[in-house]
Design a protein around this motif. Sequence first.
Motif: not given
Lengths: 105, 457
Positions: A1, A3-7, A40
């Motif tokens: 999976m 994980i979406a960027s934290r930015f 990113a």
Amino acid sequence: MKIASRFLTRPDAVRTVMVSLDGEPVAARAGDSVAAALLAHSGDASRQSGKGAPRTAFCMMGICFDCLVEVDGQPNCQGCMITVRDGMVLRRQRGLRKLDGSANA
Amino acid sequence: MPDADLIIVGAGPAGMAAAATAAAGGGRVLLLDEQPRAGGQIYRNVGAGGDARPWLGKDYAAGRPLVAALQAPGITAEFGATVWRIEAGPRVVWSRDGESHVCAARHVLLAGGAQERPVPFPGWTLPGVMPAGAPQILMKTSGLLPRDAVLAGSGPLLYLIAAQMIDAGAAPQALVETQGPAMMLRATRHLPRALMAAGTLAKGLGLIRKIKAAGVARHTGAAGFRAEVAGDGDIAFSFTAGGRAHRLVTPLLLTHQGVVPSTHVSRAAGAAHEWNEAQQAFQPKRDAWGATDVPGIHVAGDGAGIGGAEAAQAAGRLAACDILHRLGRLDEASRDRKAAPDRAALRRAMAIRPFLDAAYAPLPEFLAPEGDTIVCRCEEITAADIRASVDEGANGPRQVKTATRAGMGPCQGRMCDLTVRGILAACGTRPATPRARTPIKPVKLGELAALASHQET
């Protein structure tokens, strides 16, 4: 999976370059550091520590060495100190490297 | 013949101001910095054209003239240049693209600036936890903005970063502050002196107003930090504040407990250091001009003790004046006259520090953590490991390092030596300054070998 960027990436006119991460093509903003490009791209770990713990870029200023990544076959490169280039081949490191650069299995 | 009259290590506010002053006084300057451009962390990327990034504010844009002044004849600037050794002479050994260079000069000015104080707590090594300065660097260099972040800790930089995030349209979901009323009360006795720097105080109050107006949730007196993995890779951040337990879920937890001098280069150069109790950090001993006890080596800026960008510029110019004097380019009376405005500026800029140091002091739980909190990130050594080594007789940083490997990884103790010191002090020892040795950044053996054969010829 993944994980979406934290930015959030600001949309702007900067040119993109293509690099590969563990064989997967990844678009990066020209001029960004390797570590910035990886942050990113996703919120995942960019390496595993010697004890197998997930880590990713931390200080972004060259002091903590948590952003270590294999760049064009060179292990243990500081991702935050290297600018992305078109065609760059990046690999995440799992565990520490041996002297010859291979994984310390 | 030496390569320069003065080699400056670090192109932040202190190094840039010193370079301009030394060059204007007729000195030949070699300026080295590890980053791709001049500016240091505070003015990082400010010289790069095109993108104005207005949310970074006026104080950031104030770095432009300093960067522009490096175009003066007499200044040679090398970027991507990692200094890994300072030796007698003085000579500076630096590396770029896998090749090392040795440069000699009459004088060396170390202007390596600051780093964020490590903030160790359970979970601080997880992806999704970063020091607050890291996304600020990304905002300056990459146009990346933190998503729905939580800012946690204390200090003026935390307010500035919160305000920059708000102005950029990426307001934090919460600001969790560790300072409480008791710390503010202790700090009030320093307020009269801080009024000398009324402009800085007013700026800080303006930042706090902006954060309040943006409706960012605020907690103060927070402690007991813990980060765990929540669903979807988010961080579950728990802490106590106001007598209650809190839990916030965020993709990005950004912590901050102030900045400390980067002293690896000055320690490895052999300069004597001292413990600054108010700032809870080591700093090189230096005279009023920044001269250390090592011949030919000055220090200036945050690397010599935290004072901020304005103090750093003034200290850089003072060091440059003294070096011009020692080079025979400025007599003593001229040096003192030329230095007077910078000495006054330095005094003004430093006036606010005792207040800030007391009001935003780091919490004991970060200075001397316990249990399974990782202290040495590289070697994955916990606070319990270090406390056990102290119980077994280690009474200083070298013994702890030998017993546990804390500080032996690639960061060479940059992320743990203050915490090891804090634990040693909490255990009742009087820890010495940890040693820093050549090479202070990792260098490949092949690069060392190439340098040796070059020196023999």
